[in-house]
Design a protein around this motif. Structure first.
Motif, PDB file in Angstrom:
ATOM      1  N   ALA A 110       1.329  -1.760   0.379  1.00 52.30           N
ATOM      2  CA  ALA A 110      -0.191  -0.256  -0.010  1.00 52.30           C
ATOM      3  C   ALA A 110       0.799   1.179  -0.238  1.00 52.30           C
ATOM      4  CB  ALA A 110      -1.065  -0.340   1.639  1.00 52.30           C
ATOM      5  N   ILE A 111       1.669   1.576   0.989  1.00 49.99           N
ATOM      6  CA  ILE A 111       2.805   2.205   1.101  1.00 49.99           C
ATOM      7  C   ILE A 111       3.447   2.892  -0.904  1.00 49.99           C
ATOM      8  CG2 ILE A 111       4.930   3.653   2.225  1.00 49.99           C
ATOM      9  CD1 ILE A 111       3.993   2.090   4.545  1.00 49.99           C
ATOM     10  N   ALA A 112       3.836   1.366  -1.420  1.00 51.99           N
ATOM     11  CA  ALA A 112       4.498   1.627  -2.171  1.00 51.99           C
ATOM     12  C   ALA A 112       3.424   1.922  -3.889  1.00 51.99           C
ATOM     13  CB  ALA A 112       5.134  -0.027  -2.693  1.00 51.99           C
ATOM     14  N   GLY A 113       2.316   1.280  -3.450  1.00 52.19           N
ATOM     15  CA  GLY A 113       1.405   2.145  -3.987  1.00 52.19           C
ATOM     16  C   GLY A 113       1.222   3.889  -4.224  1.00 52.19           C
ATOM     17  N   SER A 114       1.096   3.778  -3.277  1.00 47.68           N
ATOM     18  CA  SER A 114       0.759   5.512  -2.503  1.00 47.68           C
ATOM     19  C   SER A 114       2.051   6.490  -3.188  1.00 47.68           C
ATOM     20  CB  SER A 114       0.910   5.823  -1.233  1.00 47.68           C
ATOM     21  OG  SER A 114       1.944   5.238  -0.117  1.00 47.68           O
ATOM     22  N   GLU A 115       3.677   5.624  -2.892  1.00 49.28           N
ATOM     23  CA  GLU A 115       4.120   6.428  -3.426  1.00 49.28           C
ATOM     24  C   GLU A 115       4.327   6.685  -4.875  1.00 49.28           C
ATOM     25  OE1 GLU A 115       6.678   8.468  -1.815  1.00 49.28           O
ATOM     26  OE2 GLU A 115       5.716   7.736   0.073  1.00 49.28           O
ATOM     27  N   ALA A 116       4.174   5.800  -5.669  1.00 46.89           N
ATOM     28  CA  ALA A 116       4.117   5.823  -7.213  1.00 46.89           C
ATOM     29  C   ALA A 116       2.648   7.374  -6.857  1.00 46.89           C
ATOM     30  CB  ALA A 116       3.814   4.211  -7.865  1.00 46.89           C
ATOM     31  N   LEU A 117       1.823   6.489  -6.507  1.00 47.88           N
ATOM     32  CA  LEU A 117       0.700   7.743  -6.829  1.00 47.88           C
ATOM     33  C   LEU A 117       0.976   9.622  -6.853  1.00 47.88           C
ATOM     34  CD1 LEU A 117      -2.552   8.102  -7.099  1.00 47.88           C
ATOM     35  CD2 LEU A 117      -2.209   8.795  -4.584  1.00 47.88           C
ATOM     36  N   LYS A 118       2.024   9.977  -5.175  1.00 49.24           N
ATOM     37  CA  LYS A 118       2.091  10.647  -4.796  1.00 49.24           C
ATOM     38  C   LYS A 118       3.873  10.915  -6.128  1.00 49.24           C
ATOM     39  CE  LYS A 118       2.423   9.712   0.262  1.00 49.24           C
ATOM     40  NZ  LYS A 118       3.080   9.680   1.118  1.00 49.24           N
ATOM     41  N   ALA A 119       4.134  10.461  -7.022  1.00 50.33           N
ATOM     42  CA  ALA A 119       5.213  10.624  -8.146  1.00 50.33           C
ATOM     43  C   ALA A 119       4.272  11.139  -8.871  1.00 50.33           C
ATOM     44  CB  ALA A 119       6.054   9.833  -8.227  1.00 50.33           C
ATOM     45  N   ALA A 120       3.675  10.757  -9.334  1.00 50.57           N
ATOM     46  CA  ALA A 120       2.515  10.910  -9.992  1.00 50.57           C
ATOM     47  C   ALA A 120       1.646  12.272 -10.271  1.00 50.57           C
ATOM     48  CB  ALA A 120       1.830  10.044 -10.980  1.00 50.57           C
ATOM     49  N   PHE A 121       1.121  12.426  -9.459  1.00 53.31           N
ATOM     50  CA  PHE A 121       0.431  13.464  -8.811  1.00 53.31           C
ATOM     51  C   PHE A 121       0.889  14.661  -7.916  1.00 53.31           C
ATOM     52  CE2 PHE A 121      -2.652  10.277 -10.186  1.00 53.31           C
ATOM     53  CZ  PHE A 121      -3.387  11.265 -11.131  1.00 53.31           C
ATOM     54  N   ASP A 122       2.313  14.807  -7.722  1.00 50.35           N
ATOM     55  CA  ASP A 122       2.517  16.311  -6.217  1.00 50.35           C
ATOM     56  C   ASP A 122       2.856  16.934  -7.606  1.00 50.35           C
ATOM     57  OD1 ASP A 122       1.950  14.841  -4.493  1.00 50.35           O
ATOM     58  OD2 ASP A 122       4.493  14.673  -3.544  1.00 50.35           O
ATOM     59  N   ASP A 123       2.309  18.511  -7.303  1.00 55.80           N
ATOM     60  CA  ASP A 123       2.710  19.224  -8.318  1.00 55.80           C
ATOM     61  C   ASP A 123       2.536  19.170  -9.705  1.00 55.80           C
ATOM     62  OD1 ASP A 123       3.050  21.041  -5.941  1.00 55.80           O
ATOM     63  OD2 ASP A 123       5.098  19.878  -5.415  1.00 55.80           O
ATOM     64  N   CYS A 124       1.457  18.237 -10.196  1.00 57.33           N
ATOM     65  CA  CYS A 124       1.681  18.327 -11.443  1.00 57.33           C
ATOM     66  C   CYS A 124       0.628  19.264 -12.034  1.00 57.33           C
ATOM     67  CB  CYS A 124       0.982  16.839 -11.986  1.00 57.33           C
ATOM     68  SG  CYS A 124      -0.911  16.552 -11.034  1.00 57.33           S
ATOM     69  N   ALA A 125       0.477  19.242 -13.585  1.00 56.25           N
ATOM     70  CA  ALA A 125      -0.598  20.258 -14.241  1.00 56.25           C
ATOM     71  C   ALA A 125      -1.448  19.446 -14.732  1.00 56.25           C
ATOM     72  CB  ALA A 125       0.514  21.041 -14.807  1.00 56.25           C
ATOM     73  N   LEU A 126      -2.824  19.299 -14.904  1.00 57.76           N
ATOM     74  CA  LEU A 126      -3.976  19.128 -15.260  1.00 57.76           C
ATOM     75  C   LEU A 126      -4.487  19.718 -16.610  1.00 57.76           C
ATOM     76  CD1 LEU A 126      -6.148  17.067 -12.437  1.00 57.76           C
ATOM     77  CD2 LEU A 126      -4.106  15.760 -14.250  1.00 57.76           C
ATOM     78  N   THR A 127      -5.335  19.158 -17.508  1.00 55.86           N
ATOM     79  CA  THR A 127      -5.833  20.327 -18.547  1.00 55.86           C
ATOM     80  C   THR A 127      -7.202  19.498 -18.210  1.00 55.86           C
ATOM     81  OG1 THR A 127      -4.005  20.388 -20.356  1.00 55.86           O
ATOM     82  CG2 THR A 127      -6.243  20.929 -20.857  1.00 55.86           C
ATOM     83  N   VAL A 128      -8.086  20.992 -18.373  1.00 56.51           N
ATOM     84  CA  VAL A 128      -9.744  20.527 -17.231  1.00 56.51           C
ATOM     85  C   VAL A 128     -10.578  21.807 -18.058  1.00 56.51           C
ATOM     86  CG1 VAL A 128     -11.098  21.271 -15.023  1.00 56.51           C
ATOM     87  CG2 VAL A 128      -8.991  19.890 -14.816  1.00 56.51           C
ATOM     88  N   PRO A 129     -11.447  21.244 -19.088  1.00 60.11           N
ATOM     89  CA  PRO A 129     -12.243  22.040 -19.694  1.00 60.11           C
ATOM     90  C   PRO A 129     -12.552  22.657 -18.719  1.00 60.11           C
ATOM     91  CG  PRO A 129     -12.201  19.430 -21.180  1.00 60.11           C
ATOM     92  CD  PRO A 129     -11.675  19.289 -19.236  1.00 60.11           C
ATOM     93  N   GLY A 130     -12.639  24.241 -19.349  1.00 58.56           N
ATOM     94  CA  GLY A 130     -13.214  25.565 -19.155  1.00 58.56           C
ATOM     95  C   GLY A 130     -12.723  25.444 -18.090  1.00 58.56           C
ATOM     96  N   TYR A 131     -11.708  25.395 -17.689  1.00 59.82           N
ATOM     97  CA  TYR A 131     -10.617  25.665 -16.496  1.00 59.82           C
ATOM     98  C   TYR A 131      -9.193  26.320 -16.674  1.00 59.82           C
ATOM     99  CZ  TYR A 131     -15.220  24.296 -13.643  1.00 59.82           C
ATOM    100  OH  TYR A 131     -15.817  24.882 -13.156  1.00 59.82           O
ATOM    101  N   LEU A 132      -8.621  27.643 -16.226  1.00 59.62           N
ATOM    102  CA  LEU A 132      -7.103  27.481 -16.308  1.00 59.62           C
ATOM    103  C   LEU A 132      -7.007  26.897 -14.763  1.00 59.62           C
ATOM    104  CD1 LEU A 132      -7.275  31.218 -17.128  1.00 59.62           C
ATOM    105  CD2 LEU A 132      -7.101  29.723 -18.589  1.00 59.62           C
TER     106      LEU A 132
END
Length: 121
Positions: free
Chosen positions: A68-90
């Motif tokens: 579970a911790i290894a999975g959460s570390e992979a998740l954090k590496a993927a999402f920490d301070d990431c930038a997303l494109t959300v239609p209709g929003y900056l």
């Protein structure tokens, strides 16, 4: 906010190789798996725009605490301070606020929460 969940799940699949279940996993889903949900949405208004502050929560489930911790570390590496494109929003920010491992029945779960800030385009 369907656009945000779609953007989050697209990144989840691209970075981790599989999509997260939205809100809950179907009963009987084999471990490991991830769930994504929106905990809260707060709109802020000013004279020219609307801002959305959303709390997104991931729940990482696995058989063992280490997995579970290894999975959460992979998740954090993927999402920490990431930038997303959300239609209709900056996009404003995607910032981790909270992470906690805990025993959940026969499984281990790590809760990881992010605050997302978006501005209406």
């Amino acid at each position: 906010m369907q656009g945000l969940i779609a953007a989050v799940n697209a990144r989840h699949k691209a970075q981790l190789g599989f999509a997260a279940h939205v809100i809950e996993a179907p009963e009987g889903t084999a471990l490991p798996y991830n769930v994504v949900s929106i905990v809260s949405e707060i709109a802020t208004y000013n004279f020219t725009s609307t801002f959305e502050r959303t709390i997104v929560q991931f729940d990482v489930y696995a058989v063992s605490k280490a997995a579970a911790i290894a999975g959460s570390e992979a998740l954090k590496a993927a999402f920490d301070d990431c930038a997303l494109t959300v239609p209709g929003y900056l996009f404003g920010k995607f910032e981790r606020q909270f992470s906690q491992p805990l025993k959940d029945g026969d499984a281990w779960r790590v809760i990881v929460q992010y605050v997302v800030e978006l501005q209406k385009a």
